[in-house]
Design a protein around this motif. Sequence first.
Motif, mmCIF file in Angstrom:
data_model
loop_
_atom_site.group_PDB
_atom_site.id
_atom_site.type_symbol
_atom_site.label_atom_id
_atom_site.label_comp_id
_atom_site.label_asym_id
_atom_site.label_seq_id
_atom_site.Cartn_x
_atom_site.Cartn_y
_atom_site.Cartn_z
ATOM 1 N N MET A 282 0.877 -0.972 0.578
ATOM 2 C CA MET A 282 0.097 0.207 -0.106
ATOM 3 C C MET A 282 1.011 1.288 -0.187
ATOM 4 N N LEU A 283 2.095 1.361 0.872
ATOM 5 C CA LEU A 283 2.591 2.403 0.945
ATOM 6 C C LEU A 283 3.351 2.476 -0.330
ATOM 7 N N ALA A 284 3.937 1.535 -1.065
ATOM 8 C CA ALA A 284 4.894 1.724 -2.688
ATOM 9 C C ALA A 284 3.864 2.186 -3.260
ATOM 10 N N ILE A 285 2.232 1.427 -3.702
ATOM 11 C CA ILE A 285 1.055 2.140 -4.671
ATOM 12 C C ILE A 285 0.463 3.746 -4.095
ATOM 13 N N SER A 286 1.322 3.610 -2.664
ATOM 14 C CA SER A 286 0.413 5.524 -3.130
ATOM 15 C C SER A 286 1.900 6.360 -2.654
ATOM 16 N N ASP A 287 3.058 6.302 -3.314
ATOM 17 C CA ASP A 287 4.198 7.591 -3.552
ATOM 18 C C ASP A 287 3.561 7.120 -5.062
ATOM 19 N N ILE A 288 3.713 5.869 -6.009
ATOM 20 C CA ILE A 288 3.918 6.049 -7.582
ATOM 21 C C ILE A 288 1.956 7.109 -7.798
ATOM 22 N N LYS A 289 1.324 6.754 -6.943
ATOM 23 C CA LYS A 289 0.006 7.732 -7.543
ATOM 24 C C LYS A 289 0.037 8.786 -7.278
ATOM 25 N N LEU A 290 0.747 9.597 -5.371
ATOM 26 C CA LEU A 290 1.245 10.880 -4.977
ATOM 27 C C LEU A 290 2.395 11.676 -6.331
ATOM 28 N N GLY B 15 9.420 9.848 8.867
ATOM 29 C CA GLY B 15 7.798 10.490 10.118
ATOM 30 C C GLY B 15 7.300 9.118 10.387
ATOM 31 N N TYR B 16 7.288 7.874 9.371
ATOM 32 C CA TYR B 16 6.938 6.942 9.824
ATOM 33 C C TYR B 16 7.411 6.888 10.741
ATOM 34 N N ILE B 17 8.963 6.587 11.079
ATOM 35 C CA ILE B 17 9.976 5.843 12.343
ATOM 36 C C ILE B 17 9.688 6.629 13.402
ATOM 37 N N ARG B 18 9.618 7.862 13.845
ATOM 38 C CA ARG B 18 9.147 8.254 14.820
ATOM 39 C C ARG B 18 7.607 8.294 15.352
ATOM 40 N N SER B 19 6.866 7.753 14.845
ATOM 41 C CA SER B 19 5.665 8.383 15.063
ATOM 42 C C SER B 19 5.404 6.308 15.076
ATOM 43 N N SER B 20 5.694 5.981 14.107
ATOM 44 C CA SER B 20 5.325 3.980 14.596
ATOM 45 C C SER B 20 6.394 3.024 14.619
ATOM 46 N N PRO B 21 5.707 2.264 15.335
ATOM 47 C CA PRO B 21 6.936 1.179 15.869
ATOM 48 C C PRO B 21 6.705 -0.881 14.249
ATOM 49 N N LEU B 22 6.429 -0.015 13.514
ATOM 50 C CA LEU B 22 6.699 -0.826 12.584
ATOM 51 C C LEU B 22 8.140 -1.151 12.108
ATOM 52 N N ALA B 23 8.720 -2.579 11.615
ATOM 53 C CA ALA B 23 10.127 -3.543 11.767
ATOM 54 C C ALA B 23 10.758 -2.333 10.793
ATOM 55 N N LYS B 24 12.010 -1.560 10.904
ATOM 56 C CA LYS B 24 12.529 -0.815 9.731
ATOM 57 C C LYS B 24 12.726 -1.183 8.258
ATOM 58 N N SER B 25 12.213 -3.114 8.678
ATOM 59 C CA SER B 25 12.581 -3.123 6.996
ATOM 60 C C SER B 25 11.629 -3.342 6.224
ATOM 61 N N VAL B 26 10.609 -2.557 6.721
ATOM 62 C CA VAL B 26 8.998 -2.093 5.841
ATOM 63 C C VAL B 26 9.469 -1.389 5.286
ATOM 64 N N TYR B 27 10.895 -0.421 5.347
ATOM 65 C CA TYR B 27 10.166 0.665 4.281
ATOM 66 C C TYR B 27 11.310 0.077 3.637
ATOM 67 N N VAL B 28 12.627 -0.725 3.353
ATOM 68 C CA VAL B 28 13.206 -1.393 2.721
ATOM 69 C C VAL B 28 12.151 -1.836 1.413
ATOM 70 N N TYR B 29 11.349 -2.608 2.356
ATOM 71 C CA TYR B 29 10.249 -3.018 0.802
ATOM 72 C C TYR B 29 9.510 -2.724 0.073
ATOM 73 N N ARG B 30 9.083 -1.417 1.203
ATOM 74 C CA ARG B 30 8.307 -0.305 0.453
ATOM 75 C C ARG B 30 8.929 0.637 -0.929
ATOM 76 N N MET B 31 10.345 0.233 -0.515
ATOM 77 C CA MET B 31 10.822 1.429 -1.533
ATOM 78 C C MET B 31 11.425 0.413 -2.720
ATOM 79 N N LEU B 32 11.694 -1.432 -2.335
ATOM 80 C CA LEU B 32 11.898 -1.886 -3.158
ATOM 81 C C LEU B 32 10.159 -2.204 -4.433
ATOM 82 N N LEU B 33 10.195 -2.351 -3.738
ATOM 83 C CA LEU B 33 8.092 -2.369 -4.449
ATOM 84 C C LEU B 33 8.169 -1.505 -5.437
#
Length: 241
Positions: free
Chosen positions: A1-9, A77-95
């Motif tokens: 969802m984050l990756a697709i949102s990046d493309i749309k934005l 912004g996500y890292i400071r406000s969300s407990p998501l695993a750091k690897s999620v942002y890597v997968y977002r970038m790759l996708l």
Amino acid sequence: MLAISDIKLRYRRSRIGQFWLTLSMAITILALAFVYSAIFQIALNIYLPIIAYSLIVWGLIAGVCNEAATVFIEAEGYIRSSPLAKSVYVYRMLLRNFIVFLHNLLIGVVVVLIFGPVPNVNLLYILPALCLTMITGVWVALILGTLSARFRDLPPIVASLVQIAFFLSPIMWTSSQLRGRFQILVDWNPFAAFLNIMRDPMLGNPPNGTAWALAFFVTIAGSLLALAFFSRFRSRISFYV
């Protein structure tokens, strides 16, 4: 969802949306193909498929490398406000880069229909090649992303090195044009290795043993290094950003 949102934005309110990615790549391929086929004295119908697939694959490789350096900085912004695993942002970038790659593959389909080559069984090698490239993208992003979050001068350095790698890899030129000791630019160039293992199947060429061996080595060695590195420093990323 984050990756697709990046493309749309990135292309919101645009009439053709994300297909601007494909259009800009197609224009670049056509322009370079006409110029360099004349410079190298290679027939356009032979050179255009080579440079088309080269630029399509390089777009993925360069995009991953450049964005790997800013993957955690952009997700501050996500890292400071969300407990998501750091690897999620890597997968977002790759996708996100993979989606762009799929868009650009439409150019490859047009090239095949007009210029060839006709796909053969070697095309199946694109699947393991893509897997190796994505796995390498993971460990590159984990290491570069962490280092860049700490040392903010690193992203422009990475961008400069990727630009240099573009000229040292067989994108605008072919390996057959090299002579003697300059062959090392291909044989020991990891960028050229991943370029070759992904591009050769599209051109219908058999697998290059040297390129595959180097790609396997880089993937395995880099993954082991990233495992040790990220295990130690991932808890500090929140403070770095």
